[in-house]
Enzyme design. Structure first.
Site, PDB file in Angstrom:
ATOM      1  N   HIS A  93      -7.236   9.536  -1.142  1.00 14.98           N
ATOM      2  CA  HIS A  93      -6.475   9.650  -0.004  1.00 14.98           C
ATOM      3  C   HIS A  93      -7.211  10.301   1.286  1.00 14.98           C
ATOM      4  CE1 HIS A  93      -2.214   9.106   1.438  1.00 14.98           C
ATOM      5  NE2 HIS A  93      -2.833   9.203   2.549  1.00 14.98           N
ATOM      6  N   LYS A 120      -2.870   5.992  -3.937  1.00 16.10           N
ATOM      7  CA  LYS A 120      -4.005   6.844  -3.533  1.00 16.10           C
ATOM      8  C   LYS A 120      -3.698   8.275  -4.197  1.00 16.10           C
ATOM      9  CE  LYS A 120      -3.594   4.744   1.008  1.00 16.10           C
ATOM     10  NZ  LYS A 120      -2.108   4.514   1.063  1.00 16.10           N
ATOM     11  N   TYR A 134       3.153   9.589  -0.454  1.00 14.17           N
ATOM     12  CA  TYR A 134       4.302   9.116   0.333  1.00 14.17           C
ATOM     13  C   TYR A 134       5.536   9.154  -0.597  1.00 14.17           C
ATOM     14  CZ  TYR A 134       0.859   6.296   2.619  1.00 14.17           C
ATOM     15  OH  TYR A 134      -0.255   5.741   3.416  1.00 14.17           O
ATOM     16  N   ASP A 187       0.762  -1.328   0.047  1.00 13.27           N
ATOM     17  CA  ASP A 187      -0.122   0.069  -0.060  1.00 13.27           C
ATOM     18  C   ASP A 187       0.877   1.136   0.080  1.00 13.27           C
ATOM     19  OD1 ASP A 187      -2.907   1.194   1.045  1.00 13.27           O
ATOM     20  OD2 ASP A 187      -1.278   2.283   1.944  1.00 13.27           O
TER      21      ASP A 187
END
Length: 282
Positions: free
Chosen positions: A115, A80, A55, A50
């Site tokens: 997200h 996301k 990120y 994930d």
């Protein structure tokens, strides 16, 4: 419950695909570490990673998958989108960029989530319509949401054609159980994913947790991930320490009994227990 294994999967609404019940999270895993951590996880038997645009390590997750020697279809990839472009088309372009980083130009992701609902209704709409397009074009097999409360999920009915979202990924652990949102999702056949299942190690000294870990001769982290699994969630434990990555997947030699589960369920502090964000159900 004893049937749980590292290969356990959950069915998804209106889909022939299933999601591996244990996932591996890579939040705050810096690029150079992320490849190594993902390779360690894949070697330990995780088959679900994930990530997110936010990120900034989608490319590294894709690289790890290539280096692992596993086939694309053997690993479940989630990412996301946090904020849209100016319209559906530019938002879709950003979705395609993520897909390409993770699985190449002609690739796909298994799951693409919004997200957060925090951008507001107009932006949520743009992102959802872009994700619907990705689904219809075969670029995302499933689409879903993260940090969405009941009102946000209901709103989707007025936006597009896909409902329910396949997944709602929210903060979940014994101190933040978000019961209302969870119950709503389960009633509507939406799979619930648990982020922060290890409470970022902030509850390692909790006496209830310690006593249960001691009873089963396992770590506090193993108890927490096992709790999530037994609740029917999809936990996403995160670590960059190889030994912890491995032990966080070593969950199938013990089972929490009714007494253990009851004690952990009693720890709920509701919104106060959230480290990141409790959803708003309005």
């Amino acid at each position: 419950m004893s049937k749980l294994s590292l290969n356990s999967t959950l069915p998804l609404p209106n889909s022939s695909h299933k999601i591996p019940q244990l996932g591996f999270g890579v939040y705050q895993s810096p690029p150079e570490t992320c490849v190594k951590s993902c390779l360690t996880a894949l070697k330990a038997g995780y088959r679900h990673i994930d990530t997110a645009q936010y990120y900034a390590n989608e490319e590294q997750v894709g690289q790890a998958l290539k280096e692992s020697g596993l086939k694309r279809e053997e690993v479940y990839l989630t990412t996301k989108i946090l904020s849209p472009g100016n319209d559906v088309e530019s938002t879709y372009k950003s979705v395609l960029e993520s897909v390409e980083k993770l699985s190449g130009k002609d690739g796909y992701v298994d799951l693409f989530l919004i997200h957060s609902p925090n951008a507001g209704p107009e932006k949520r709409k743009l992102m959802w319509l872009a994700l619907e397009k990705a689904k219809s074009e075969g670029k995302a097999r499933e689409i879903g949401v993260s940090n969405y409360g009941i009102g946000h999920i209901e709103e989707i009915k007025k936006i597009g054609k896909v409902w329910p979202p396949a997944i709602n990924q929210i903060e979940l652990h014994p101190w933040c159980q978000q019961k209302e949102a969870v119950e709503y999702c389960q009633k509507n056949n939406i799979v619930v994913e648990a982020y922060c299942p290890l409470v970022r190690n902030q509850k390692a000294q909790d006496q209830t947790l310690q006593s249960i870990a001691k009873k089963h001769n396992v770590s506090d982290a193993q108890v927490l991930v096992r709790w999530s699994l037994q609740r029917g969630f999809v936990p996403l434990p995160k670590s960059d320490t190889p030994s912890r990555i491995e032990s966080n997947a070593d969950l199938y030699g013990f089972e929490l009994d009714n007494d253990d589960m009851a004690k952990l369920n009693e720890l709920d502090e509701m919104e106060k227990g959230a480290l990141v964000q409790a959803v708003s159900n309005e």
